[in-house]
Enzyme design. Structure first.
Site, mmCIF file in Angstrom:
data_model
loop_
_atom_site.group_PDB
_atom_site.id
_atom_site.type_symbol
_atom_site.label_atom_id
_atom_site.label_comp_id
_atom_site.label_asym_id
_atom_site.label_seq_id
_atom_site.Cartn_x
_atom_site.Cartn_y
_atom_site.Cartn_z
ATOM 1 N N LYS A 50 -18.384 51.568 3.175
ATOM 2 C CA LYS A 50 -18.334 50.144 3.556
ATOM 3 C C LYS A 50 -19.502 49.795 4.480
ATOM 4 O O LYS A 50 -19.799 50.537 5.405
ATOM 5 C CB LYS A 50 -17.030 49.850 4.301
ATOM 6 C CG LYS A 50 -15.785 50.127 3.481
ATOM 7 C CD LYS A 50 -14.533 50.025 4.332
ATOM 8 C CE LYS A 50 -14.423 51.112 5.367
ATOM 9 N NZ LYS A 50 -13.123 51.157 6.061
ATOM 10 N N THR A 75 -13.024 40.582 13.802
ATOM 11 C CA THR A 75 -12.984 41.473 12.638
ATOM 12 C C THR A 75 -12.006 42.630 12.856
ATOM 13 O O THR A 75 -12.155 43.689 12.249
ATOM 14 C CB THR A 75 -14.390 42.042 12.349
ATOM 15 O OG1 THR A 75 -14.870 42.661 13.553
ATOM 16 C CG2 THR A 75 -15.357 40.968 11.903
ATOM 17 N N GLY A 94 -9.179 44.887 12.156
ATOM 18 C CA GLY A 94 -8.349 45.158 10.972
ATOM 19 C C GLY A 94 -9.051 45.007 9.637
ATOM 20 O O GLY A 94 -8.394 45.083 8.588
ATOM 21 N N THR A 95 -10.380 44.832 9.643
ATOM 22 C CA THR A 95 -11.063 44.669 8.345
ATOM 23 C C THR A 95 -10.890 45.899 7.454
ATOM 24 O O THR A 95 -10.566 45.773 6.271
ATOM 25 C CB THR A 95 -12.581 44.417 8.524
ATOM 26 O OG1 THR A 95 -13.103 45.399 9.425
ATOM 27 C CG2 THR A 95 -12.876 43.031 9.057
ATOM 28 N N GLY A 96 -11.136 47.080 8.048
ATOM 29 C CA GLY A 96 -11.102 48.300 7.246
ATOM 30 C C GLY A 96 -9.697 48.584 6.721
ATOM 31 O O GLY A 96 -9.512 48.942 5.544
ATOM 32 N N CYS A 97 -8.685 48.402 7.584
ATOM 33 C CA CYS A 97 -7.289 48.650 7.178
ATOM 34 C C CYS A 97 -6.893 47.698 6.047
ATOM 35 O O CYS A 97 -6.292 48.113 5.044
ATOM 36 C CB CYS A 97 -6.341 48.429 8.352
ATOM 37 S SG CYS A 97 -6.718 49.443 9.780
HETATM 38 N N1 LIG Z 1 -18.879 40.297 9.375
HETATM 39 C C1 LIG Z 1 -18.574 40.601 8.093
HETATM 40 N N2 LIG Z 1 -18.879 39.731 7.101
HETATM 41 C C2 LIG Z 1 -18.572 40.024 5.809
HETATM 42 N N3 LIG Z 1 -17.969 41.159 5.419
HETATM 43 C C3 LIG Z 1 -17.651 42.071 6.365
HETATM 44 C C4 LIG Z 1 -17.941 41.841 7.750
HETATM 45 N N4 LIG Z 1 -17.485 42.915 8.471
HETATM 46 C C5 LIG Z 1 -16.938 43.750 7.567
HETATM 47 N N5 LIG Z 1 -17.046 43.279 6.296
HETATM 48 C C6 LIG Z 1 -16.500 43.887 5.064
HETATM 49 O O1 LIG Z 1 -15.157 44.251 5.388
HETATM 50 C C7 LIG Z 1 -14.810 45.479 4.745
HETATM 51 C C8 LIG Z 1 -14.429 46.490 5.816
HETATM 52 O O2 LIG Z 1 -15.631 47.042 6.331
HETATM 53 P P1 LIG Z 1 -15.881 47.608 7.779
HETATM 54 O O3 LIG Z 1 -17.184 48.345 7.699
HETATM 55 O O4 LIG Z 1 -15.736 46.505 8.768
HETATM 56 O O5 LIG Z 1 -14.649 48.578 7.942
HETATM 57 P P2 LIG Z 1 -14.146 49.356 9.203
HETATM 58 O O6 LIG Z 1 -15.273 49.541 10.178
HETATM 59 O O7 LIG Z 1 -13.471 50.566 8.686
HETATM 60 O O8 LIG Z 1 -13.085 48.396 9.855
HETATM 61 P P3 LIG Z 1 -12.111 48.787 11.110
HETATM 62 O O9 LIG Z 1 -12.957 48.709 12.333
HETATM 63 O O10 LIG Z 1 -11.035 47.793 11.014
HETATM 64 O O11 LIG Z 1 -11.652 50.201 10.896
HETATM 65 C C9 LIG Z 1 -16.042 45.846 3.898
HETATM 66 O O12 LIG Z 1 -15.871 45.311 2.597
HETATM 67 C C10 LIG Z 1 -17.180 45.176 4.634
HETATM 68 O O13 LIG Z 1 -18.286 44.946 3.800
HETATM 69 C C1 LIG Z 2 -3.387 52.020 14.378
HETATM 70 C C2 LIG Z 2 -4.782 51.673 14.002
HETATM 71 N N1 LIG Z 2 -5.234 52.077 12.797
HETATM 72 C C3 LIG Z 2 -6.487 51.756 12.413
HETATM 73 C C4 LIG Z 2 -7.312 51.012 13.229
HETATM 74 C C5 LIG Z 2 -8.693 50.635 12.726
HETATM 75 O O1 LIG Z 2 -9.695 50.737 13.570
HETATM 76 C C6 LIG Z 2 -6.801 50.621 14.496
HETATM 77 N N2 LIG Z 2 -7.546 49.886 15.368
HETATM 78 N N3 LIG Z 2 -5.529 50.952 14.850
#
Ligand SMILES: Nc1ncnc2c1ncn2[C@@H]1O[C@H](COP(=O)(O)OP(=O)(O)OP(=O)(O)O)[C@@H](O)[C@H]1O
Ligand SMILES: Cc1ncc(CO)c(N)n1
Length: 267
Positions: free
Chosen positions: A173, A204, A206-209
């Site tokens: 990602k 942002t 929770g984006t990854g989850c």
């Molecule tokens: N500011 C943004 N604008 C558009 N897309 C984004 C943005 N931030 C993240 N994304 C998209 O959101 C999804 C999650 O990516 P991200 O790299 O943020 O995950 P993450 O770091 O694991 O998140 P978390 O910190 O919640 O664990 C991907 O599809 C990424 O391209």
């Molecule tokens: C419990 C939990 N899982 C995943 C993330 C993602 O960063 C978070 N902040 N907290």
């Protein structure tokens, strides 16, 4: 009704972890279930406490779910420790879910470790090979592959390296890239990229989850892996555009449940 299971940590602030996963499942019209690995005391600003659930209890939650409510897809998030990874691996081997999405959560956006550093090895050796797809962000892809990532070419190299641990596909990602949010998909045969403009927001959390849960929800609905990735990318882009400015730190992305719209109600 399709069923999806999240195996992850609880975020008391409701923006990430189990809470984000269940909201995402509901927004897709999928029935959500949970196996809690760890409880975090967390808000938009910080993680102020973490308490793991015992490995035996993690396994028992899996047993309870799989013996009565076999999920159509599974998402794994925060796993915290080697012992919990081993309990999840035991459950996967016993109950054999076909579609497992692994989000290898390591550090919260607020900078708190959610995976013990000595558990990275177990993640690589015990969990990745049991999964259909692994969805690291850039720092996680660096930690798993040992490759420094500065651009899309480096993301591809890291994806190739992570595939060697035995999953069937990797999505690196690109939310942490400076320019566009480019995600790189690799299934051992070809690389495919999905790109969206970077949305300028601090909210942002929770984006990854939510992204990995949207992939699991779409797999549960019967879509193929690449289609599930494409739909999840659309979902997360919209969820970030509509993120909520609450709390003093990184506010959460928003999940839409469109039943009211379907019923013609504008609430
Ligand atoms: N500011 C943004 N604008 C558009 N897309 C984004 C943005 N931030 C993240 N994304 C998209 O959101 C999804 C999650 O990516 P991200 O790299 O943020 O995950 P993450 O770091 O694991 O998140 P978390 O910190 O919640 O664990 C991907 O599809 C990424 O391209
Ligand atoms: C419990 C939990 N899982 C995943 C993330 C993602 O960063 C978070 N902040 N907290």
């Amino acid at each position: 009704m399709k069923l999806a299971l999240t195996i992850a940590g609880s975020d008391s602030g409701g923006g990430a972890g189990i809470q984000a996963d269940l909201k995402t499942f509901s927004a897709h019209g999928v029935f959500g279930m949970s196996v809690i690995t760890s409880v975090t005391a967390q808000n938009t600003k910080a993680v102020i406490g973490v308490e793991d659930i015992s490995p035996e209890m993690v396994y028992l939650q899996m047993k309870a779910v799989f013996e009565d409510l076999p999920p159509d897809a599974v998402k794994i998030g925060m796993v915290s420790s080697e012992a919990i990874i081993k309990a999840i691996a035991r459950g996967i081997d016993e109950f054999n879910p076909e579609k497992v999405v692994l989000d290898p959560v390591m550090i919260s956006k607020s900078g708190h470790a959610l995976l013990k550093p000595d558990a990275i090895d177990a993640l690589k050796k015990e969990l990745i090979k049991r999964c259909l797809v692994v969805t690291p962000n850039i720092p996680e892809a660096q930690a798993l592959s040992g490759i420094t990532i500065k651009n899309v070419e480096d993301m591809k190299k890291a994806a190739e390296n992570i595939m060697s641990y035995g999953c069937r596909a990797v999505i690196v990602k690109g939310g942490h890239l400076e320019d566009d949010a480019v995600d790189v998909f690799f299934d051992g045969n070809e690389f495919r990229e999905l790109r969206s403009e970077k949305i300028p927001t601090k909210n942002t959390h929770g984006t990854g989850c939510s992204f990995s849960s949207a992939i699991a929800a779409n797999l549960a609905l019967g879509h193929d892996l690449f289609t599930s990735f494409k739909l999840a990318k659309e979902y997360i882009t919209s969820a970030i555009k509509n993120s909520v400015n609450i709390g003093g730190g990184a506010g959460p992305v928003h999940h839409f449940f469109n039943l009211y719209q379907k019923a013609g109600l504008n609430v």
